[in-house]
Every structure is written in structure tokens, then in C-alpha cells.
Design an enzyme around this catalytic site. Sequence first.
Site, short mmCIF file in Angstrom:
data_model
loop_
_atom_site.label_atom_id
_atom_site.label_comp_id
_atom_site.label_asym_id
_atom_site.label_seq_id
_atom_site.Cartn_x
_atom_site.Cartn_y
_atom_site.Cartn_z
N ASP A 43 -16.24 31.00 -10.34
CA ASP A 43 -16.98 30.38 -9.24
C ASP A 43 -18.47 30.26 -9.56
O ASP A 43 -19.32 30.48 -8.70
CB ASP A 43 -16.77 31.15 -7.94
N HIS B 298 -18.00 26.32 -6.15
CA HIS B 298 -17.45 25.70 -4.96
C HIS B 298 -18.51 24.99 -4.12
O HIS B 298 -18.17 24.15 -3.28
CB HIS B 298 -16.68 26.74 -4.11
N GLY C 164 -23.74 29.01 3.92
CA GLY C 164 -24.98 28.56 3.31
C GLY C 164 -25.55 29.54 2.31
O GLY C 164 -26.38 29.18 1.48
N LEU D 30 -1.07 27.64 -19.18
CA LEU D 30 0.11 26.79 -19.23
C LEU D 30 0.15 25.84 -18.05
O LEU D 30 0.89 24.85 -18.06
CB LEU D 30 1.38 27.64 -19.25
N SER E 279 -23.88 30.92 -0.09
CA SER E 279 -23.21 30.81 -1.38
C SER E 279 -24.16 30.30 -2.45
O SER E 279 -24.84 29.29 -2.29
CB SER E 279 -22.02 29.85 -1.28
N VAL F 63 4.66 31.15 -11.70
CA VAL F 63 6.05 31.62 -11.68
C VAL F 63 6.14 32.96 -10.95
O VAL F 63 5.13 33.62 -10.71
CB VAL F 63 6.59 31.80 -13.12
#
Length: 427
Positions: free
Chosen positions: A194, A164, A268, A330, A270, A334
Amino acid sequence: MYHYYYDSPPADREAGPAAVPPPETPPPQAGGTPAAPSGPDRRRPSERGAVAVLLFLCLLLGGTALLLFFHSRPRAVTVYMPQEPSSSATAPMAAAAELERAPTGDGTVLQLQPEPQGEPLTFQEIYAEVNPTVVSIQALLPQGYSQGSGVIMSGDGYIITNAHVIAGSFQVDVSLADGRQFPAKLVGRDEATDLAVLKVEGSGLPTAVFGDSDLMEVGDTVVAIGNPMGEELRGTMTDGILSAIDRDMEVEGDWMTLLQTTAALNTGNSGGALVNDKGQVIGITNMKLVDRSFDGATIEGLGFAIPTATVKPVVDALIAQGYVSGRPTLGVTVRGLYPQEMEQFRVDHGLLVIQLEPGSDAAGKLETGDILLSANGTALSTSDDLLAIRDGLEAGDTIALEIQRDGEVLQTEIAVMERYQLDEALS
């Protein structure tokens, strides 16, 4: 830049684990596509309480605000990736190409070292060893920039960070603790975990020692080293303990098993390092809890990191081929039907389509509001029924679906795709 919406319960993410059963008395429908009603907390008793009713995850850095709503809770739940917008973004920047890719397949792998014998290092010794290996990352976006951290894993310039942090960027610059700066290319990224790997052209760069997170225990001393607030406070170290291990968290349908720590994390951090008391990186920091309610409540000391047991196979795959394969999807989200909905649609089973991923084969053949009645001849009642069929297939295989749309029963087929293909299509 992403805006995620997480409805829980009862929405079932296609990439998630077991289905969440619907509440016994959902609110009545007013017509049209049924909405996901509120329900009671389905979490284990030990995971309820203040954390559950407050704000959930905060993915630090890279990207823009992420909103998640727990409809079963009285407070809004906000998950965000704060970025510092730049007023210098120009039209040519907005039209720039995506981040340049680096070659893959040179045989480099991440080595996890055994924990050394002897006494723990002092905080000063840990900082002296690890801080030079933690870099500052600035990623240019079409309408601004984001800042984060990274950890150097090899002397020739492989750097681990969060996906990210560099999401949506077309240029990434890396700054070392000694002041050197390098342009970076993208080796690969994996949205599900991530994680991302960057490559700079260098030699003899300071490298971190990576330890095995599986050897860590609750109560072990750890420190976090990164760049809270970007360049302003770069090279900051905070200390704490491991307050939990194997903590399962869900963000936009992706379940992450993380280390939980009391070491302070801020915007910061991350992509930075979570380090044990022997100076080994045992996690890549990526999340924290933040309270966005209006009653003045606060959340302190709840940060999270991706354990190196997860980091190693993902990083090895990214360096080898630029993506992580073997994740069939897919591209459809759902949930099970409520009794009122079954009566409304005159069915006794089925799954309601509530979201379709752009770029998936399903997006061109299904519509939100469709009722999936069966897949490959198997009746569908919970998302687990569909997941069991999907997990037995590979990318390129097809699933025959019987669907109900506007009272009419239709037949169609959708192709199974690799998860990384959808991630690339959305980037």
C-alpha cells in the site's frame, strides 16, 4: 476503485502465509461449486476478543467501499476506503488516460536517520518541523475524486503516499502547507504494501526526517499529522502512543506488518506521517478499525501505519525502477478440500480454485471450481504445498498442473508472473 471480499476462514489467499485448516464439521454442500463454510476463530488467544468480533480494517481514502466478511463471526466486517464523490466528473474525464509516469532511476534513496540524542521535542516543536513536509493530495478518478495525504522525502519533489490514495486516478494534484500547488506524476506504486511514490517538479521543498521504526517500542509517544476530511481540516495533528508493533493484518490476501497506534486517524489521513517524539517520521499512516455493527459498539484508538523499515526498500525500488520485483505469483486463490467435498469429488486430496486474477496466465487456463490435484508432480493438499513450489520459481517459469474439472482429469501449464505485472493489469 476496488471491491474486495475476504472470506476467512477457510479460504487461503495465494499471496498469504500458512494455510488455515478447515473446520472439523463444515456445513453440507448443496451441489455445484463448494462454498467456504464458517469455522471457529483460528487466531491466537491474545488476538481474540473485541477486536476480532468487531469490524476489521479501514483503509482510509482513495477508492470506494471495500467489503470483507468474517463468516465465523456474528457481525458483518466492513473494510472501506471512503472517498468524497465529485459531481463534476465528465465523460471526457472518464475516458482520460492513466496517471502520467515520471522517469525512474535517478539514484535517489530514502535515508533513515538514527534517533538523535537529547530531550524529546514538545508537540509544538514537532508540528512546526513536520507539518510543512506533509502535503494534501487530490486524485481525480473517472467518476469523482479522492483525497489523502503525503510526505515529502526530497527537496526536488519525491512524495510518499498510499497506493490506495491514488488508485485508479488519471490526475493527481499536490498542495503544500504554504499554499503552493503542483501537478504530480506517478513514479511507482506497490499494492502489496500500500505504498506509492509521486514526483512534482520543485526545488528546495521542505523535507521530512525519516527515522528507523525498528528502534521504536510499545508505549513510545507518537503523533499523526495529515489531512482528515481532506482540505477542510488539513494540517491536523493528533497524539497517542505506539500500542503494538509488528501487527500482522491481512487485506485481500496481502499481509502487512504494521505499527499500531492510539493516535486518532480519520478519512484523509492516509499517506500522512506517524512521527516519534524527536520529530522523525517512523511510519506512513494507512488504516484504522471501524465498527459497522448495529449494536452501538464503537472502536477507538486503533490506527495503523506502515513502518519505515518496510517503506525504505519499497520506496527505493519504486524510484529505481517503478515497481517492486521478486514477488512471483500465480494469480490463483485456492483452499483445501473438506471431507464432504473429497467424497463428493471422489478424491483424497486437492485444492479448490476459488478465485482467478484477471491478466494472469491462470485466468485463461483454469476455472473457479477446478480441483488442483498436483503441481510439478507433487500432490496438493494445502495451499502451502502450492506456495512452496511457486516460491522456488521465478517469473517466466511454468508449473505443470493436474486438475479435475467436471469429473474429468486434465493436464495444463500456467506461467509464473511478477506481482507488479498483475497490479498494473488491474489498474
